[in-house]
Design a protein around this motif. Structure first.
Motif, mmCIF file in Angstrom:
data_model
loop_
_atom_site.group_PDB
_atom_site.id
_atom_site.type_symbol
_atom_site.label_atom_id
_atom_site.label_comp_id
_atom_site.label_asym_id
_atom_site.label_seq_id
_atom_site.Cartn_x
_atom_site.Cartn_y
_atom_site.Cartn_z
ATOM 1 N N SER A 46 -14.805 3.071 0.295
ATOM 2 C CA SER A 46 -14.162 4.269 0.837
ATOM 3 C C SER A 46 -15.267 5.136 1.425
ATOM 4 N N LEU A 67 -6.546 -0.143 4.320
ATOM 5 C CA LEU A 67 -5.980 -1.217 3.512
ATOM 6 C C LEU A 67 -4.794 -1.815 4.249
ATOM 7 N N MET A 74 -7.341 1.200 -5.531
ATOM 8 C CA MET A 74 -8.155 0.437 -4.598
ATOM 9 C C MET A 74 -9.071 -0.498 -5.378
ATOM 10 N N VAL A 111 -13.586 -2.770 -2.424
ATOM 11 C CA VAL A 111 -13.238 -2.099 -1.167
ATOM 12 C C VAL A 111 -13.977 -0.768 -1.090
ATOM 13 N N ARG A 151 -10.049 6.448 -7.433
ATOM 14 C CA ARG A 151 -9.934 5.353 -6.471
ATOM 15 C C ARG A 151 -8.479 4.951 -6.237
ATOM 16 N N SER A 205 -10.081 5.018 3.619
ATOM 17 C CA SER A 205 -10.320 3.587 3.682
ATOM 18 C C SER A 205 -9.201 3.002 4.535
ATOM 19 N N VAL A 224 -4.878 5.602 -4.042
ATOM 20 C CA VAL A 224 -4.374 6.093 -2.765
ATOM 21 C C VAL A 224 -3.573 7.366 -3.036
ATOM 22 N N VAL A 230 0.853 -1.188 0.000
ATOM 23 C CA VAL A 230 0.000 0.000 0.000
ATOM 24 C C VAL A 230 0.888 1.238 0.000
ATOM 25 N N VAL A 247 -8.049 8.486 -0.218
ATOM 26 C CA VAL A 247 -8.310 8.007 -1.563
ATOM 27 C C VAL A 247 -8.977 9.098 -2.372
#
Length: 139
Positions: free
Chosen positions: A102, A120, A96, A100, A132, A118, A134, A90, A127
């Protein structure tokens, strides 16, 4: 001539990015990112590298400061947000998975951001809701 062209190009990129900044902190971060990215890009790729590096740096520069990240981290812990696990490390730029979730950062946390958060691999991340990806890892 190259210097004038580069400066004009950077100004053209910087003005719209500065207009999108939500707060003084985000504007300062975007400006610092723009300058740092432009210098690094110029070293690697000349004027074109400066323009590209500046644009990327301005986007990344919109991340949260230390006190802001502490408030977001405290909020995430109190919410008991479950961690999703991904195989990749990550880091900034990690996409993402669509599976998943957020979540928005509420205004009462005291951080004005359009980014979402989020968790991870047990790490809180900010995010970009459109891409989407990081944009910041909060430790």
């Amino acid at each position: 001539m190259r210097v004038i062209f580069s400066a004009a190009l950077l100004a053209t990129v910087a003005l719209p990015l500065g207009a999108h900044a939500q707060t003084a902190h985000e504007a300062a971060g975007a400006g610092a990112g723009l300058a740092t990215g432009a210098v690094a890009g110029a070293i690697v790729g000349g004027p074109v590298g400066a323009a590209i590096g500046g644009a990327i740096g301005a986007i990344a520069g919109g991340t949260l400061s230390g006190p802001q990240t502490a408030r977001v981290q405290q909020y995430v812990v109190t919410q008991g947000t479950p961690s999703a696990y991904v195989q990749d490390q990550v880091v900034v730029g990690t996409p993402m998975p669509r599976t998943v979730s957020s979540y928005p950062v509420p205004a009462d946390v005291g951080v004005n951001t359009q980014h979402q958060y989020s968790v991870l691999n047990e790490r809180t991340v900010l995010v970009d809701p459109q891409t989407r990806r990081v944009i910041q890892v909060i430790d």
